[in-house]
Design an enzyme around this catalytic site. Sequence first.
Site, short mmCIF file in Angstrom:
data_model
loop_
_atom_site.label_atom_id
_atom_site.label_comp_id
_atom_site.label_asym_id
_atom_site.label_seq_id
_atom_site.Cartn_x
_atom_site.Cartn_y
_atom_site.Cartn_z
N LYS A 28 -3.01 -40.43 -18.31
CA LYS A 28 -3.68 -40.92 -19.53
C LYS A 28 -4.41 -42.24 -19.27
O LYS A 28 -5.55 -42.42 -19.67
CB LYS A 28 -2.68 -41.11 -20.67
CG LYS A 28 -1.94 -39.83 -21.06
CD LYS A 28 -1.10 -40.00 -22.31
CE LYS A 28 0.09 -40.93 -22.15
NZ LYS A 28 1.18 -40.41 -21.32
N ARG A 60 3.56 -40.47 -30.53
CA ARG A 60 4.57 -39.84 -29.68
C ARG A 60 5.59 -39.07 -30.51
O ARG A 60 6.52 -38.48 -29.94
CB ARG A 60 5.30 -40.91 -28.87
CG ARG A 60 4.67 -41.18 -27.50
CD ARG A 60 5.46 -42.32 -26.86
NE ARG A 60 5.50 -42.27 -25.42
CZ ARG A 60 4.69 -42.97 -24.63
NH1 ARG A 60 3.74 -43.71 -25.15
NH2 ARG A 60 4.83 -42.93 -23.32
N ARG A 86 3.86 -44.49 -8.51
CA ARG A 86 3.34 -45.62 -9.28
C ARG A 86 4.34 -46.78 -9.28
O ARG A 86 3.96 -47.95 -9.17
CB ARG A 86 3.04 -45.19 -10.72
CG ARG A 86 2.40 -46.29 -11.57
CD ARG A 86 1.94 -45.78 -12.91
NE ARG A 86 3.04 -45.31 -13.74
CZ ARG A 86 2.91 -44.68 -14.91
NH1 ARG A 86 1.71 -44.43 -15.38
NH2 ARG A 86 3.96 -44.28 -15.59
N ARG A 142 6.16 -51.21 -11.61
CA ARG A 142 6.44 -51.00 -13.04
C ARG A 142 7.93 -50.66 -13.23
O ARG A 142 8.46 -49.73 -12.63
CB ARG A 142 5.53 -49.89 -13.57
CG ARG A 142 5.70 -49.69 -15.06
CD ARG A 142 4.64 -48.78 -15.62
NE ARG A 142 5.19 -48.02 -16.72
CZ ARG A 142 4.49 -47.25 -17.53
NH1 ARG A 142 3.21 -47.13 -17.34
NH2 ARG A 142 5.07 -46.59 -18.51
N ARG A 151 12.78 -40.52 -19.75
CA ARG A 151 11.46 -40.48 -20.41
C ARG A 151 10.95 -39.04 -20.53
O ARG A 151 10.34 -38.67 -21.52
CB ARG A 151 10.46 -41.35 -19.63
CG ARG A 151 10.73 -42.84 -19.84
CD ARG A 151 10.14 -43.67 -18.73
NE ARG A 151 8.69 -43.68 -18.72
CZ ARG A 151 7.97 -43.99 -17.63
NH1 ARG A 151 8.57 -44.30 -16.49
NH2 ARG A 151 6.67 -44.01 -17.71
P1 AMP Z 1 3.55 -45.72 -21.66
O1 AMP Z 1 2.91 -46.87 -21.00
O2 AMP Z 1 2.66 -45.05 -22.68
O3 AMP Z 1 4.16 -44.72 -20.70
O4 AMP Z 1 4.79 -46.31 -22.51
C1 AMP Z 1 5.87 -46.97 -21.89
C2 AMP Z 1 7.04 -47.07 -22.86
O5 AMP Z 1 6.64 -47.81 -24.03
C3 AMP Z 1 7.55 -45.73 -23.41
O6 AMP Z 1 8.47 -45.12 -22.53
C4 AMP Z 1 8.20 -46.18 -24.72
O7 AMP Z 1 9.45 -46.78 -24.50
C5 AMP Z 1 7.26 -47.27 -25.20
N1 AMP Z 1 6.18 -46.72 -26.07
C6 AMP Z 1 4.84 -46.69 -25.78
N2 AMP Z 1 4.15 -46.11 -26.77
C7 AMP Z 1 5.07 -45.76 -27.70
C8 AMP Z 1 5.00 -45.08 -28.96
N3 AMP Z 1 3.83 -44.64 -29.45
N4 AMP Z 1 6.16 -44.91 -29.65
C9 AMP Z 1 7.33 -45.34 -29.18
N5 AMP Z 1 7.48 -45.95 -28.00
C10 AMP Z 1 6.35 -46.17 -27.26
#
Ligand code: AMP
Length: 196
Positions: free
Chosen positions: A13, A89, A128, A134, A145
């Site tokens: 993404k 999400r 990654r 990260r 996740r």
């Molecule tokens: P990402 O960078 O999109 O993979 O997000 C990393 C982490 O941030 C996720 O595993 C969640 O813990 C949190 N997170 C990001 N976006 C959301 C969302 N829309 N709703 C809830 N948690 C989120």
Amino acid sequence: MNIVLFGGPGSGKGTQSEKLIDKYGLHHISTGEVLRDHIKRETELGKIAKSYIDEGQLIPDDLMIRILDDVLEKEAKDKPGVIFDGFPRTIPQAEALNELLNKRGKELHAVVGLEVPDEKLVARMIQRGKDTGRADDNEETIKKRLHVYHNQTSPLKEHYKKQNKYVAIDGDREINNIFEAITKELDKIGKPDVRD
Ligand code: AMP
């Protein structure tokens, strides 16, 4: 044009967002990046976010929706379009996104789903983690996740299919081929007569 880039963790993404920003001049909102920025700045919200992210869990809907409302107000007011990366999400988040856009006189045009098999997602995230450090890209958190993705997030695919907004993209290919497939689909938007 307001679009959601949808897909499991590690589905590409962020990578595809960067390319779409370049091509269409869209504003990018990654909720994961917003949260990681709070963690880096050690804000109150950052402390709360970290406790969930470290466990591979989602930030509760009400809090996450308030954060997005705030970001939209501050960053996206005069923008011609937004790419939502990592939001929604959950079903309540999808409903909230609709309301947040509608109250600003906007709408969601498409949900681009990057479809990648789980084993590839795991391999990409492990890589990654090595490349960027990260924190949640470690084997234990990755498993959690993925579990959260399948249980709480993947039902959104049906939700958006019912609304005729879901566009499936094979995300298990070379980056530029994926990008080409996405742009082909997006270029059909606004030209419903040529849409499959
Ligand atoms: P990402 O960078 O999109 O993979 O997000 C990393 C982490 O941030 C996720 O595993 C969640 O813990 C949190 N997170 C990001 N976006 C959301 C969302 N829309 N709703 C809830 N948690 C989120």
